[in-house]
Each structure stands twice: as structure tokens, then as C-alpha cells.
Design an enzyme around this catalytic site. Sequence first.
Site, PDB file in Angstrom:
ATOM      1  N   GLU A 119      35.056  77.521  12.047  1.00  0.00           N
ATOM      2  CA  GLU A 119      36.050  77.580  13.023  1.00  0.00           C
ATOM      3  C   GLU A 119      37.366  77.070  12.824  1.00  0.00           C
ATOM      4  OE1 GLU A 119      36.756  75.966  17.514  1.00  0.00           O
ATOM      5  OE2 GLU A 119      34.732  75.750  16.701  1.00  0.00           O
ATOM      6  N   HIS A 136      35.258  67.409  20.290  1.00  0.00           N
ATOM      7  CA  HIS A 136      34.797  68.791  20.041  1.00  0.00           C
ATOM      8  C   HIS A 136      33.642  69.140  19.309  1.00  0.00           C
ATOM      9  CE1 HIS A 136      35.374  72.515  17.362  1.00  0.00           C
ATOM     10  NE2 HIS A 136      35.867  73.144  18.559  1.00  0.00           N
ATOM     11  N   GLU A 147      31.422  68.981  21.848  1.00  0.00           N
ATOM     12  CA  GLU A 147      31.186  70.343  22.671  1.00  0.00           C
ATOM     13  C   GLU A 147      30.360  71.466  22.224  1.00  0.00           C
ATOM     14  OE1 GLU A 147      34.297  74.164  22.968  1.00  0.00           O
ATOM     15  OE2 GLU A 147      35.228  72.193  22.935  1.00  0.00           O
ATOM     16  N   HIS A 148      30.125  71.318  20.774  1.00  0.00           N
ATOM     17  CA  HIS A 148      29.249  72.262  20.007  1.00  0.00           C
ATOM     18  C   HIS A 148      28.031  71.857  20.359  1.00  0.00           C
ATOM     19  CE1 HIS A 148      31.852  74.968  17.202  1.00  0.00           C
ATOM     20  NE2 HIS A 148      32.787  74.173  17.817  1.00  0.00           N
ATOM     21  N   GLU A 185      25.806  72.222  12.387  1.00  0.00           N
ATOM     22  CA  GLU A 185      26.674  72.542  13.077  1.00  0.00           C
ATOM     23  C   GLU A 185      28.096  72.271  12.331  1.00  0.00           C
ATOM     24  OE1 GLU A 185      27.985  74.700  16.551  1.00  0.00           O
ATOM     25  OE2 GLU A 185      26.048  73.981  15.754  1.00  0.00           O
TER      26      GLU A 185
END
Length: 498
Positions: free
Chosen positions: A191, A111, A114-115, A184
Site C-alpha cells: 500500500e 493505520h 485499521e487493517h 499484514e
Amino acid sequence: MTILIRAAGGRSILHRFGASIANNAKPSHRFYYSNAASSAHVAVPPPVVPTSHDPPLPSYLLAAPTTEITRFPSGLRVASESMPGSNTATVGVWIDAGSRYETSRNNGAAHFLEHMAFKGTSRRTQHRLEVEIEDMGGHLNAYTSREQTVYFARVFGSDVHRAMDILADILLNSRLDPMSVSRERDVILREMKEVNRHEEELVLDHLHATAFDGSGLGRTILGPESNILSLSRDDLRMYIDTHYLAPSMVIAGAGGIDHVELCELADKYFGGLRTELDEEQRRSDAVCLDEGKFVGGDVRIHFESDALAHVALAYEGSSWTSEYAYPLMLLQTLIGNYDRAAGKNVSSRLCLDVADGELANSISTFNTCYKDTGLFGLYAVIEREKVGDLMACVTHNLARMADDVTEEDVERAKIALKATMLMGLDGNTNVCEDIGRQLLTYGRRLTPAEIFLRIEELSADDVRAAAHCVFHDKDHAMAAVGGIEGLPSYEWIRNNSY
């Protein structure tokens, strides 16, 4: 707040917290405990060939476009479905790797990548990447699941070559700048907080953790907070090196697309993919896929101030290739979904009982398949004073599924299931998703015509057998959050589900 973690056949562990937590507050940490069980895996059957005894297929299925598939010597697969008259196309890369393939140390890496994919490459800055997509009128997106990672683009058919260039660039040439990695972390933590505010997301994460405790399927997709804060550029690069291999990847396309051109583009941009790991990487536990063992048990998080309870009750379901995969799809349709605002669901006995007694705000049935196991169950939102009555209604209806399903019930469910499947294939993005997922799952594409034939072959006996296999004398997994003081014990639910 009280948290109770219960293992199937094991002892209870009780954690008590102060009752002054705000109505919408969520715990910042999670507790899990459970025991072990087993799961089965059955190979996918060969393609179904219609016979004279089968019902005739609708003409729109017989005339449906075919999926063209090419396998490169490297193991990379390219699959596409051309849709005449379509001016747009979806093209993407499906990777056979997700949070299940991670270890406890690097959980969250897929994940995180993905960012990072959209933060710039060795050829494009983040700004240039955004402008390039915008100038095409395109849409670039990605998602990570427990078993797959996907990057895809929706563009005009004339821009497929540009989309493939961008997809290859963000996947293979991401800069993974240490400063960007650090920035990030805060984005992903925000999130995570947002996800935990949605009770359904929170409950289903708890459900997986207790259902598959001790295996990769029990880990969350985002990973724990400690990993988000500690994963380094080297960790992310290692994940790419060990999982982004040609045999593990499918390039799929649908819409205004030409298969020969897509193969040429795949060779141009992905022809240099590695085909296998070196000896040191093969010995690493970072590439091991552990068995998805369903263990049963439950976790209960009681908020004394909550007026609603959010409960997910699940049993071990089927893998994608199990003999019970299609019968359970019909069973899911038979049990149905209910929403108080939408009125009664007259095709489901459970939903009729719930509506007549006003026992829940909503109920949804889920049937989640993985490579070697699955989860079949229900998610319900309930007023706290009706939790006990709703669970009595649910267990009673599940218990009678193994005996009371009729051929008329199954025929109605077949029609509803086929309609749902066809509606899910509207648009080239949905078709592209179906192609990529099925090639990773089955190694080939099952056409709608073949799926319809598989559904038509099923009888009430098949559905009853699947219900008996899933519910009869089986441990379950449950996760519950909110006003759950009326929730029956684990043993009560188990003993009343068959």
C-alpha cells in the site's frame, strides 16, 4: 535526481543522486529539515441565534432534521439524525486518535489496526465476518487520518443492531493474531508503494513533514517502513488500551435509525469501555498530544527526466475553532480550482490568469484544519518549463488577496460555498460522517442553518483580514517533486507573496 531541503530562515541541505532514475521512480526514503514558529487556538463560539436583522433562511434548512445527542456517564457520546423515509442507515464509531497521537516509535499503529480489525475477532473468523456483512447486503469500512480513526457500516435500517455488534467486535475484540500481524506487514508495504506512486499523496506527505517538522502532525499516516516491519501485537494492543476510551469516542448514526435504539445498542456493546488511563499509562509519552507547530521550510525532489512538476505551497491556516476558520473557507472558494480539461474558472482571478497564460495543467486550493493549527495552500501540476511563470502568477494573486477582495466577490463565494456544503451532505453516510467529525471537533453538531448564518455574517473585511493574517510576511511550507529546476528560491517566494 536532486533533493533540496530548505528551512525557513535556515540553511540549505543538498543531496545529489544519479540522474539515471526512471521517469516514474520515487525515492525510497525522505529527508526533512526546518525551524520553529507558533500557532493560535481560539475556542469555538456559542451557537448562533438568528435575529431580525439576519436574512431569512431557506425553508429546507429550517425543516431539516435535528441531531439528537446523548452523553453517557462514561463520557461516550451517541449522536444520530433520523431521515424519514430512508430504508438504509450508516452507523459508525469516531475515535479522537490518529497518526498525530503516535510517537516516532509506534507511528503507523492506528493505520495498522485499521487493517487488523478485519482479520478476525475472538467471536468471528475473518471469513465469518465477510459472510455476515455480505449476507446483510452491507458495507463495512474504516479509515485513519492524522487526528481521527473511523469505523463505519452501511446497512438496511433493520440491521443496525447487527452492524453495531460487528463494529464493537472488531474494535474491542480483535484477535491481533501474531501470524496475521506478520502477513499484514507486506500488505501495508505494498500500500505504501502504491501511495508513493501518486504524486499528490507523496507531495502532501512531504508538505506535512516540512510544515510540522518535529511534531506529530509531521508524521505520515502509514508510518515509516521500519515501524511497519517492527510493530508488534503488544504495540497494537497498547495503542488500543491508551486511545480507545469512552470520552474519546463518538457513536454516530444517520438515515433509517432510531436514537433511543442506538443508545440502547451503544450501552449494550460499548458500555464496558474504559473511562480513563491508569497512572502508568498517564505518565507514558504514548498518550501525549504535542502542539502542532508550523515551522515553514521546503523540500524539493528533482527528477531530471520528469516533464511535469508537482508543487504544494502552503501557509499556516486555522484550527477548526479559529476565528479565521470560516473566512478561510470563503478565501479557498475565491481562489478556486482549475483544470485545463474543464476550461476556465471565471469566478477566480488566479484561475483566469492561469488559463489565459496556459500556465498549469491543474490547480487545487486546500484548507486543512486541525485542532490547533492548519494548512492553507495550493497544489499544482505544471509543465516543467512553466514552473517559474506559474509561481510568479500564484504569488502575485495571493499578495493582492489582502487588498483586492470586494463585497461582490464575497457574495459570490458565499453562494458557492453553501452549495458545496449542502451537496456534501447528500446521503446518510455523508451526514453520519459530518456528525461524528463535528462532535469530536466542536463537542456539538453545527447544523447547516447555523453554518449558513455564520457564513452570511462575513464581509469582505473579514476575508481580507484572514488573507493578511495567512499570507502577509509569513513563512511558508513547500514540497515539490519532478521537473522543478525552474522553481524560484524560498526567499523569492516569501518576498513576493505580500
